[in-house]
Design a protein around this motif. Structure first.
Motif: not given
Length: 283
Positions: A216-243
């Motif tokens: 992030t450049i913006a800091g919490p709540p990570y608005d600038d990172v959300v589109p990257f992660a969301k696009s992965l969850v949407e396109k590869f829903p069965d191969r994404v994990i979180w930590g």
């Protein structure tokens, strides 16, 4: 306190988001205690002690059921702290080790019994010294019969140099931290789209939607990172994990509250936090 000393957050907030039953924090570390598990002399940073007791207490506080503990680079190839945590977890933790080609087969089998399910190859030069690819290939060949996977940590700008090596690996490959994109370039940037094409072509490739605090450049709540992660969850829903990761000092509660922003539906959250990591690490 050494120059590279890295603390953890002293008082993380209680998340407003409640993870589903059986949720897995699929990327976290244990550090020390140094008196029992010394840090490696060649380390590139020095953490404060954050042993298994702190990790398990934080897991419960954040509302998770299980952990995947990734060997921290400050411990190098001494996996004892991570193994000790696995053996103390009552089957609620799995591990990812860091090994050299000198590791004995008996040690690999002992790690497998303890709950290790993968090894990590780190290509971030500011964190580790470079290891020749022929060495990594030999390690990959030895862990493939154990049905382990390989976790790869790299920075996205280096993907063109590394992609052919990754696709030749004989195991499932799990990409750390979304491939570490430069969020200032945007999701549509050719670097990020190349990474998406790799995941589209190779169903043996998984990805961790982790570490927004580093990108992030913006800091919490990570608005600038959300589109990257969301696009992965949407396109590869069965191969994404979180930590949560937790090498530096982000507010862990804020990291948990980031989850429904990248996985907006209950079904997506269950896949991200329960179904996918359980299939990868406990099946």
């Amino acid at each position: 306190m050494s120059p590279g000393y890295i603390p953890f957050h002293p008082n993380p907030s209680k998340p407003t988001y409640t993870p589903p039953a059986g949720a897995v924090d699929a990327h976290c570390h244990v550090f020390g205690p140094e008196s029992r598990f010394p840090y490696a002399p060649e380390r590139k940073y020095t953490p404060c002690d954050a042993p298994k007791e702190k990790l398990f207490a934080l897991r419960d506080f954040l509302g998770f059921d299980k952990n995947v503990i990734v060997q921290a680079s400050c411990h190098s190839k001494d996996n004892r702290a991570m193994i000790d945590a696995l053996e103390s977890s009552s089957n609620k933790a799995r591990g990812v080790a860091f090994v050299g080609e000198e590791v004995a087969d008996a040690e690999l089998k002992a790690m497998d019994r303890a709950g290790v399910r993968g090894v990590r190859f780190n290509f971030v030069r500011r964190l580790v010294d470079f290891r020749p690819r022929e060495v990594l290939n030999r390690i990959a060949g030895r862990i493939a019969p154990l049905n382990w996977h390989i976790v790869v940590y790299f920075e996205m700008a280096d993907l063109p140099e590394l992609e052919s090596f990754f696709t030749a690996l004989p195991t499932t490959v799990v990409v750390d931290h979304m491939g570490t994109p430069d969020v200032t370039k945007g999701v549509a940037h050719p670097e990020n789209q190349r990474f998406h094409r790799l995941l589209e072509r190779r169903r043996s490739f998984w990805v961790k939607a982790t570490c927004p605090e580093r990108m992030t450049i913006a800091g919490p709540p990570y608005d600038d990172v959300v589109p990257f992660a969301k696009s992965l969850v949407e396109k590869f829903p069965d191969r994404v994990i979180w930590g949560t990761m937790k090498k530096a000092a982000p507010d862990d509660g804020a990291l948990v509250d980031y989850i429904p922003r990248i996985a907006p539906t209950a079904a997506a959250q269950k896949a991200l936090l329960v179904d996918n990591p359980t299939r990868l690490y406990w099946s």
